[in-house]
Design a protein around this motif. Structure first.
Motif, mmCIF file in Angstrom:
data_model
loop_
_atom_site.group_PDB
_atom_site.id
_atom_site.type_symbol
_atom_site.label_atom_id
_atom_site.label_comp_id
_atom_site.label_asym_id
_atom_site.label_seq_id
_atom_site.Cartn_x
_atom_site.Cartn_y
_atom_site.Cartn_z
ATOM 1 N N ALA A 155 0.832 -1.206 0.000
ATOM 2 C CA ALA A 155 0.000 0.000 0.000
ATOM 3 C C ALA A 155 0.870 1.261 0.000
ATOM 4 C CB ALA A 155 -0.945 -0.009 1.197
ATOM 5 N N ALA A 156 1.951 1.252 0.763
ATOM 6 C CA ALA A 156 2.860 2.404 0.796
ATOM 7 C C ALA A 156 3.517 2.614 -0.563
ATOM 8 C CB ALA A 156 3.912 2.212 1.882
ATOM 9 N N LEU A 157 3.906 1.528 -1.231
ATOM 10 C CA LEU A 157 4.510 1.638 -2.560
ATOM 11 C C LEU A 157 3.500 2.190 -3.565
ATOM 12 C CD1 LEU A 157 6.514 -1.724 -2.727
ATOM 13 C CD2 LEU A 157 7.378 0.561 -2.149
ATOM 14 N N GLN A 158 2.263 1.756 -3.471
ATOM 15 C CA GLN A 158 1.240 2.251 -4.391
ATOM 16 C C GLN A 158 0.942 3.729 -4.157
ATOM 17 O OE1 GLN A 158 -1.779 -0.763 -3.800
ATOM 18 N NE2 GLN A 158 -0.944 -2.020 -5.467
ATOM 19 N N ARG A 159 1.043 4.187 -2.915
ATOM 20 C CA ARG A 159 0.864 5.626 -2.649
ATOM 21 C C ARG A 159 1.977 6.431 -3.310
ATOM 22 N NH1 ARG A 159 -0.872 3.605 2.270
ATOM 23 N NH2 ARG A 159 1.139 3.967 3.289
ATOM 24 N N ILE A 160 3.202 5.914 -3.284
ATOM 25 C CA ILE A 160 4.300 6.606 -3.966
ATOM 26 C C ILE A 160 4.045 6.614 -5.473
ATOM 27 C CG2 ILE A 160 6.765 6.535 -4.527
ATOM 28 C CD1 ILE A 160 7.230 5.400 -1.677
ATOM 29 N N ARG A 175 0.917 7.542 -11.486
ATOM 30 C CA ARG A 175 0.724 6.199 -12.037
ATOM 31 C C ARG A 175 -0.746 5.947 -12.334
ATOM 32 N NH1 ARG A 175 2.788 0.700 -11.767
ATOM 33 N NH2 ARG A 175 1.406 -0.360 -13.219
ATOM 34 N N VAL A 176 -1.015 5.464 -13.533
ATOM 35 C CA VAL A 176 -2.339 4.983 -13.906
ATOM 36 C C VAL A 176 -2.175 3.578 -14.468
ATOM 37 C CG1 VAL A 176 -3.360 7.275 -14.310
ATOM 38 C CG2 VAL A 176 -2.207 6.088 -16.176
ATOM 39 N N ALA A 182 1.000 -1.514 -19.481
ATOM 40 C CA ALA A 182 0.914 -0.188 -20.101
ATOM 41 C C ALA A 182 2.153 0.630 -19.743
ATOM 42 C CB ALA A 182 -0.333 0.545 -19.610
ATOM 43 N N PRO A 183 2.579 1.533 -20.635
ATOM 44 C CA PRO A 183 3.642 2.461 -20.257
ATOM 45 C C PRO A 183 3.250 3.179 -18.960
ATOM 46 C CG PRO A 183 3.144 2.647 -22.584
ATOM 47 C CD PRO A 183 2.081 1.765 -21.980
ATOM 48 N N ARG A 184 4.261 3.588 -18.189
ATOM 49 C CA ARG A 184 3.934 4.158 -16.883
ATOM 50 C C ARG A 184 4.928 5.218 -16.444
ATOM 51 N NH1 ARG A 184 4.699 -1.880 -15.265
ATOM 52 N NH2 ARG A 184 3.391 -1.804 -17.058
ATOM 53 N N THR A 185 4.428 6.088 -15.588
ATOM 54 C CA THR A 185 5.274 7.130 -15.003
ATOM 55 C C THR A 185 6.117 6.576 -13.867
ATOM 56 O OG1 THR A 185 3.470 7.768 -13.522
ATOM 57 C CG2 THR A 185 3.682 8.997 -15.595
ATOM 58 N N LEU A 186 5.640 5.513 -13.203
ATOM 59 C CA LEU A 186 6.402 4.879 -12.127
ATOM 60 C C LEU A 186 5.793 3.522 -11.815
ATOM 61 C CD1 LEU A 186 8.702 5.063 -10.011
ATOM 62 C CD2 LEU A 186 7.016 6.016 -8.428
#
Length: 169
Positions: A81-86, A92-93, A99-103
Motif C-alpha cells: 500500500a505504501a509503494l502504491q501511494r508513492i 501512475r495509472v 501499459a507504459p507508466r510514469t512509475l
C-alpha cells in the motif's frame, strides 16, 4: 532483506524524465516508516516487455531496504500500500496490463517470505524471469537466493534474456 524494483518509461506529471522520477521515488523509499534505504543499484535502460513499437525504453533499478536494528519489517500488505501511494504521487495509472507508466514499484522480496495470496504474491512471481529486475538486483544483493526456487541471482540472470538491457551512463 527487502527488495523493491523501480521502473518508469513516461515523463511524470511534473515533466520529470523517467530517470528523474525513479531517483525521486528511491529517495522516498528511504522515508517509509520503519525502513531505510541500504543500497540502490545502477540505473538500466531496458526495452519494453512485451516489445511495443513506439514505446520508450524503461529506466529500471532495484532498491534494498531494511528496518533499523530492533524494528520489525512492515507486513507485506502495508508495504505494498505504501509503494502504491508513492506510485500515485508520481501519476501512475493502470489502463491495461503492461501499459507504459510514469512509475512502477514492485515488491520483489520481503525477508524471503513465501506468500501466495492475497496481494502481494512473494517473491514477485515473474522477477526470476526478467533481466531488467535481476541485473539491478545483482548490484544491491549479489548473494540473494530466490526463496522459492533456491537459485542465486547470478544463476537466474545467466538464464535470463538480457537483450535490450543496458547500464545507463
Amino acid at each position: 532483506m527487502i527488495l523493491i524494483a523501480l521502473g518508469a518509461n513516461l515523463p511524470g506529471p511534473d515533466g520529470r524524465s523517467a530517470l528523474e522520477t525513479c531517483r525521486a521515488a528511491a529517495a522516498l523509499l528511504d522515508s517509509l516508516p520503519g525502513l531505510r534505504l541500504r543500497a540502490l543499484s545502477r540505473w538500466y535502460a531496458t526495452a519494453p516487455v512485451p516489445p511495443t513499437p513506439g514505446t520508450p525504453d524503461y529506466v529500471n533499478g532495484v532498491a534494498r531496504l531494511a528496518p533499523p536494528p530492533g524494528v520489525a519489517a512492515p507486513d507485506a500488505a502495508t508495504l505494498l500500500a505504501a509503494l502504491q501511494r508513492i506510485e500515485d504521487r508520481f501519476g501512475r495509472v493502470r489502463p491495461y496490463p503492461n501499459a507504459p507508466r510514469t512509475l512502477d514499484l514492485d515488491l520483489i522480496d520481503l525477508d524471503s517470505m513465501l506468500r501466495e495470496a492475497p496481494d502481494p504474491i512473494l517473491p514477485h512471481p515473474r522477477a526470476h524471469l526478467r533481466a531488467f529486475v535481476l541485473a539491478p538486483l545483482a548490484d544491491v544483493a549479489p548473494g540473494w537466493v530466490h526463496p522459492r526456487l533456491g537459485e542465486t541471482v547470478a544463476t537466474l540472470l545467466a538464464r535470463a534474456d538480457r537483450a535490450g538491457v543496458r547500464v545507463l551512463g
